[in-house]
Write a protein that holds these residues in place. Structure first.
Motif, mmCIF file in Angstrom:
data_model
loop_
_atom_site.group_PDB
_atom_site.id
_atom_site.type_symbol
_atom_site.label_atom_id
_atom_site.label_comp_id
_atom_site.label_asym_id
_atom_site.label_seq_id
_atom_site.Cartn_x
_atom_site.Cartn_y
_atom_site.Cartn_z
ATOM 1 N N ASP A 200 0.848 -1.191 0.000
ATOM 2 C CA ASP A 200 0.000 0.000 0.000
ATOM 3 C C ASP A 200 0.886 1.243 0.000
ATOM 4 O O ASP A 200 1.625 1.502 0.946
ATOM 5 N N LEU A 201 0.791 2.024 -1.070
ATOM 6 C CA LEU A 201 1.613 3.231 -1.212
ATOM 7 C C LEU A 201 0.759 4.494 -1.100
ATOM 8 O O LEU A 201 1.139 5.562 -1.590
ATOM 9 N N ALA A 202 -0.372 4.386 -0.433
ATOM 10 C CA ALA A 202 -1.378 5.445 -0.483
ATOM 11 C C ALA A 202 -0.872 6.808 -0.041
ATOM 12 O O ALA A 202 -1.243 7.832 -0.610
ATOM 13 N N LYS A 203 -0.017 6.868 0.980
ATOM 14 C CA LYS A 203 0.347 8.160 1.571
ATOM 15 C C LYS A 203 1.670 8.709 1.078
ATOM 16 O O LYS A 203 2.100 9.769 1.536
ATOM 17 N N TYR A 204 2.318 8.027 0.134
ATOM 18 C CA TYR A 204 3.696 8.379 -0.167
ATOM 19 C C TYR A 204 3.922 8.623 -1.659
ATOM 20 O O TYR A 204 3.050 8.397 -2.488
ATOM 21 N N TYR A 205 5.137 9.062 -1.964
ATOM 22 C CA TYR A 205 5.543 9.340 -3.333
ATOM 23 C C TYR A 205 6.800 8.516 -3.652
ATOM 24 O O TYR A 205 7.633 8.294 -2.788
ATOM 25 N N ASP A 375 13.938 3.853 -7.245
ATOM 26 C CA ASP A 375 12.656 3.163 -7.403
ATOM 27 C C ASP A 375 12.273 2.338 -6.191
ATOM 28 O O ASP A 375 11.142 1.858 -6.092
ATOM 29 N N ASN A 376 13.213 2.121 -5.254
ATOM 30 C CA ASN A 376 12.912 1.363 -4.040
ATOM 31 C C ASN A 376 12.757 2.259 -2.818
ATOM 32 O O ASN A 376 12.731 1.766 -1.698
ATOM 33 N N LEU A 377 12.655 3.558 -3.052
ATOM 34 C CA LEU A 377 12.556 4.506 -1.946
ATOM 35 C C LEU A 377 11.309 5.356 -2.079
ATOM 36 O O LEU A 377 10.844 5.641 -3.187
ATOM 37 N N LEU A 378 10.764 5.758 -0.941
ATOM 38 C CA LEU A 378 9.583 6.612 -0.919
ATOM 39 C C LEU A 378 9.914 7.924 -0.219
ATOM 40 O O LEU A 378 10.891 8.022 0.527
ATOM 41 N N VAL A 379 9.113 8.908 -0.476
ATOM 42 C CA VAL A 379 9.239 10.210 0.182
ATOM 43 C C VAL A 379 8.004 10.405 1.046
ATOM 44 O O VAL A 379 6.872 10.334 0.556
ATOM 45 N N ALA A 380 8.235 10.614 2.331
ATOM 46 C CA ALA A 380 7.144 10.748 3.292
ATOM 47 C C ALA A 380 7.112 12.171 3.837
ATOM 48 O O ALA A 380 8.008 12.590 4.560
ATOM 49 N N GLY A 381 6.101 12.907 3.454
ATOM 50 C CA GLY A 381 5.883 14.263 3.939
ATOM 51 C C GLY A 381 4.398 14.552 3.909
ATOM 52 O O GLY A 381 3.591 13.690 3.525
ATOM 53 N N TYR A 386 2.826 18.998 -0.716
ATOM 54 C CA TYR A 386 3.691 18.508 -1.798
ATOM 55 C C TYR A 386 3.504 19.380 -3.034
ATOM 56 O O TYR A 386 2.366 19.750 -3.364
ATOM 57 N N PRO A 387 4.548 19.752 -3.750
ATOM 58 C CA PRO A 387 5.954 19.370 -3.588
ATOM 59 C C PRO A 387 6.774 20.355 -2.755
ATOM 60 O O PRO A 387 7.995 20.232 -2.708
ATOM 61 N N TYR A 388 6.090 21.320 -2.114
ATOM 62 C CA TYR A 388 6.828 22.404 -1.462
ATOM 63 C C TYR A 388 7.658 21.911 -0.281
ATOM 64 O O TYR A 388 8.690 22.492 0.045
ATOM 65 N N PHE A 389 7.209 20.809 0.364
ATOM 66 C CA PHE A 389 8.003 20.335 1.509
ATOM 67 C C PHE A 389 9.380 19.830 1.081
ATOM 68 O O PHE A 389 10.288 19.678 1.902
ATOM 69 N N LEU A 390 9.581 19.587 -0.218
ATOM 70 C CA LEU A 390 10.869 19.094 -0.703
ATOM 71 C C LEU A 390 11.979 20.121 -0.556
ATOM 72 O O LEU A 390 13.161 19.780 -0.672
ATOM 73 N N ASN A 392 12.636 21.681 2.188
ATOM 74 C CA ASN A 392 13.088 21.686 3.588
ATOM 75 C C ASN A 392 13.307 20.244 4.036
ATOM 76 O O ASN A 392 12.362 19.481 4.182
ATOM 77 N N ALA A 393 14.565 19.879 4.256
ATOM 78 C CA ALA A 393 14.898 18.493 4.596
ATOM 79 C C ALA A 393 14.191 18.019 5.850
ATOM 80 O O ALA A 393 13.880 16.829 5.991
ATOM 81 N N GLY A 394 13.900 18.927 6.780
ATOM 82 C CA GLY A 394 13.267 18.545 8.027
ATOM 83 C C GLY A 394 11.783 18.265 7.908
ATOM 84 O O GLY A 394 11.171 17.723 8.838
ATOM 85 N N GLU A 395 11.160 18.606 6.789
ATOM 86 C CA GLU A 395 9.726 18.422 6.623
ATOM 87 C C GLU A 395 9.350 17.068 6.026
ATOM 88 O O GLU A 395 8.176 16.761 5.867
ATOM 89 N N TYR A 396 10.330 16.279 5.681
ATOM 90 C CA TYR A 396 10.030 14.949 5.129
ATOM 91 C C TYR A 396 11.232 14.049 5.371
ATOM 92 O O TYR A 396 12.315 14.497 5.740
ATOM 93 N N ASN A 397 11.030 12.764 5.187
ATOM 94 C CA ASN A 397 12.163 11.841 5.198
ATOM 95 C C ASN A 397 11.992 10.812 4.095
ATOM 96 O O ASN A 397 10.943 10.744 3.439
#
Length: 685
Positions: A200-205, A375-381, A386-390, A392-397
């Motif tokens: 399930d990738l519903a919340k991520y990019y 392709d094996n990594l997701l962005v969680a913010g 989105y995409p403005y949180f990109l 600021n490193a502290g706003e996502y991991n």
């Protein structure tokens, strides 16, 4: 025995003595996009309560049903009632080296389907593999991880009361229990009779999608050309946008347009349309061909009968004037590249910061993913930002999608660690990916550190991908599929350790050459990107560079003590204390002296090699001292050019031990400054 899969992932047959989940050794038949669509059609029947006898069908709604992304309508008839819904499906990672075949599907939620390469028909083994991944996730908590769960699908056909307060794994166990109690449920987790995995990738990019969008859109150059259709005829505006140095190119383009107008007019005359087309339309045709496209019917006011002749004439003209056309396209490409680089610079910097933070987190958690790639990594913010949180490193991991190849190395000794799946994606992998834990222990000693450094190599490749949109090690990656054959055809008498050393030299010699060339080629951009490391990354680098310093220092001592040219104690002390600069001067002076007899010439060559080796090691130590000094600052900051050098230096020392066959090529990892504060000056010999 070694194998190479068609998906470009290098794998080894798994050792049946390990505790890894078992799989059938029978290859799974090719799973197509339509097989997946049919699976969801059957799922839809179940969701709406239709009996299996009810007719159902699917229809492609987009014009290119065989394109990468397709929209389908699912239709089920129950009596006189027709029920419909839509779904989207996109193949993932066709050429990324994924061991399994994957699809991205939008159906109620965004999900990834993973189709293993081998048949999986045993329910218990299927569940064990899911639980194994869950254990890795527990070690990485609270890091966001997307792993296979049966509940992704089964919750669509049945819900249970009182599950709101359950943890994700507790929620999963509810559906695992149901699955085991009701064998009929298994059919909703199988495609073509074999189990598949759902995430399930519903919340991520997808990080891969974000990087691809930042680094390139094939249409941007054409959009620039077609979107500014008046510039070619307004030289002041042309200079204002692209620079005064391109004024002559603008004049050449105007001259080229004159030829284009004549060629287009000739076509119109032949088709008796000389007075039916206005000049602005011919200008548009000219721009379309400058952009590398062809004129379509909608661009010709319905005069479709002229298209073949018109496109042929304009294509021939573009080929005749290739120097002007190519110069213009190159200028546009560079303009777009620079424009997009500075637009995306903040996002690139924060992604690189968070990639290093992820690497440090994995080290702290004593988990190696061993197949890290975008392709094996997701962005969680926050999806609302989105995409403005990109920026600021502290706003996502950055989190993980699937941990099939991961290894828990907290056990320390090889025998206490579960053997992970062998292999990796060549462009991000190392030769050590091909060997079992026992072989790694034999060749490198510390298995956990080697597994961790497999992720260093992948992180280095991803940093370059984020910064440039390019692959760092495409040529070196092609060596990995050749290594199994080299091992199988090795002459008798070669030990496994001998072969590892030889193949390591082949691989890392190539990697050094590519790293040097690629980093120099993109040096300006890499130096422009600046990052400030977070605390976890600082600690990781401080501790790892301290180990690296000790390794290089011991290699320096061994090189001096074991050489047979300068044998006195005083001479050895002078070599140890000499600066890299003085050693270089000695080397130059010696190189300029005439050769003597054969014995003297042999000694001269040995001395030149000695001075060169010591110079490289002392430069290396000086770089490490500079890096440690930067890391000790309140806010450690580096350019991406520098951080890549730091990572690559550590990789070479760790992956290709100093006492193994020499690598040539100089200080390709050079970064920072050399100086008198190198750590070897505080040691003794």
């Amino acid at each position: 025995m070694f194998q190479v899969e068609k998906t470009k992932t290098i794998i080894l047959e798994e050792d049946n003595s390990t505790s890894s989940p078992k799989q059938s050794d029978k290859p799974r038949p090719e799973t197509t996009k339509l097989d997946v669509v049919n699976f969801f059609l059957n799922l839809y029947r179940k969701q709406i309560g239709a009996p299996p006898s009810c007719m159902g069908k699917y229809t492609a709604l987009d014009s290119d049903a065989h394109g990468p992304e397709s929209l389908y309508e699912l239709k089920v008839r129950i009596g006189e009632d027709v029920h419909t819904r839509r779904m989207t499906i996109t193949p993932l990672g066709e050429d990324t080296g994924s061991r399994s075949k994957c699809f991205f599907v939008i159906y109620d939620v965004h999900m990834v389907l993973k189709i293993p390469p081998m048949e999986q028909n045993n329910l218990q083994e299927y569940i064990e593999s899911i639980r194994r991944d869950a254990k890795i996730v527990d070690r990485l908590a609270p890091r966001e991880c997307i792993v296979p769960r049966v509940s992704v699908i089964l919750k669509m056909i049945r819900t249970f009361d009182d599950t709101e307060d359950l943890s994700p794994m507790q929620f999963e166990e509810v559906y695992i229990k149901w699955l085991m109690e009701d064998p009929r449920t298994q059919e909703f987790l199988k495609i073509n009779g074999s189990f598949v995995y759902f995430m399930d990738l519903a919340k991520y990019y997808f990080l891969g999608g974000i990087v691809a969008k930042m680094q390139g859109d094939k249409d941007r150059n054409a959009q620039e050309i077609l979107g500014h259709h008046d510039l070619i005829w307004e030289i002041d505006d042309f200079e204002g946008r692209y620079g005064y140095q391109f004024a002559s190119l603008c004049e050449d383009l105007q001259h080229l347009y004159g030829k284009c107008r004549a060629a287009a007019s000739a076509v119109l005359i032949r088709h008796k349309l000389a007075n039916a087309v206005q000049d602005y339309r011919i200008r548009n045709w000219f721009l379309i061909h400058l952009a590398g496209r062809t004129v379509k019917a909608e661009d010709a006011d319905g005069n479709a009968k002229i298209l073949d002749d018109l496109n042929k004439a304009l294509n021939e003209l573009m080929e005749e004037e290739a120097s002007t056309v190519n110069a213009y396209r190159k200028m546009i490409k560079e303009y777009i590249r620079e424009k997009m680089f500075f637009r995306n610079k903040p996002q690139m910097e924060t992604i690189i910061v968070n990639l290093l933070e992820l690497l440090a987190w994995l080290r702290t958690s004593k988990v190696s993913i061993r197949d890290l790639k975008p392709d094996n990594l997701l962005v969680a913010g926050n999806p609302d930002n989105y995409p403005y949180f990109l920026t600021n490193a502290g706003e996502y991991n950055i989190g993980l999608i699937d941990v099939e190849t991961a290894a828990d190395f907290s056990g320390g000794e090889p025998g206490s660690m579960e053997q992970p799946l062998l292999g990796g994606t060549p462009n991000y992998a190392t030769p050590s990916h091909l060997f079992a834990n026992e072989i790694i222990a034999l060749a490198w000693g510390d298995v956990g550190r080697m597994l961790h450094y497999q992720d260093w190599q992948a992180t280095l490749g991803m940093i370059y991908r984020v910064a440039t949109g390019k692959t760092l090690f495409p040529k070196t990656g092609k060596i990995l599929p050749k290594l199994p054959k080299m091992f199988s055809q090795a002459p008798k008498g070669k030990t496994p350790l001998d072969l590892i050393k030889e193949t390591s030299k082949l691989f890392w010699q190539s990697a050094m050459a590519e790293f040097d060339a690629k980093r120099q080629q993109k040096e300006e951009a890499l130096r422009t990107l600046k990052i400030t490391l977070d605390e976890t990354a600082v600690v990781m680098l401080q501790e790892e560079l301290a180990i690296e310093s000790e390794i290089v220092l011991e290699a320096l001592k061994a090189r001096i003590l074991n050489q047979k040219i300068y044998t006195s104690k005083d001479a050895k002390k002078k070599l140890f204390a000499a600066s890299a600069k003085s050693l270089n001067q000695q080397k130059v002076r010696l190189a300029n002296t005439p050769d003597g007899n054969a014995a003297q010439t042999r000694v001269k060559r040995q001395a030149l090699k000695l001075f060169g080796d010591l110079e490289r090691m002392k430069n290396h130590l000086a770089r490490l001292a500079w890096a440690q000094k930067q890391l000790a600052k309140p806010t450690p900051a580096f350019s991406v050019f520098e951080i890549m050098g730091i990572l690559f230096d550590a990789l070479i020392v760790t992956m290709h031990k100093p006492d193994w066959p020499d690598l040539t090529g100089g200080d390709v990892g050079a970064f920072g400054q050399t100086g008198k504060d190198a750590t070897y000056q505080h040691a003794t010999i």
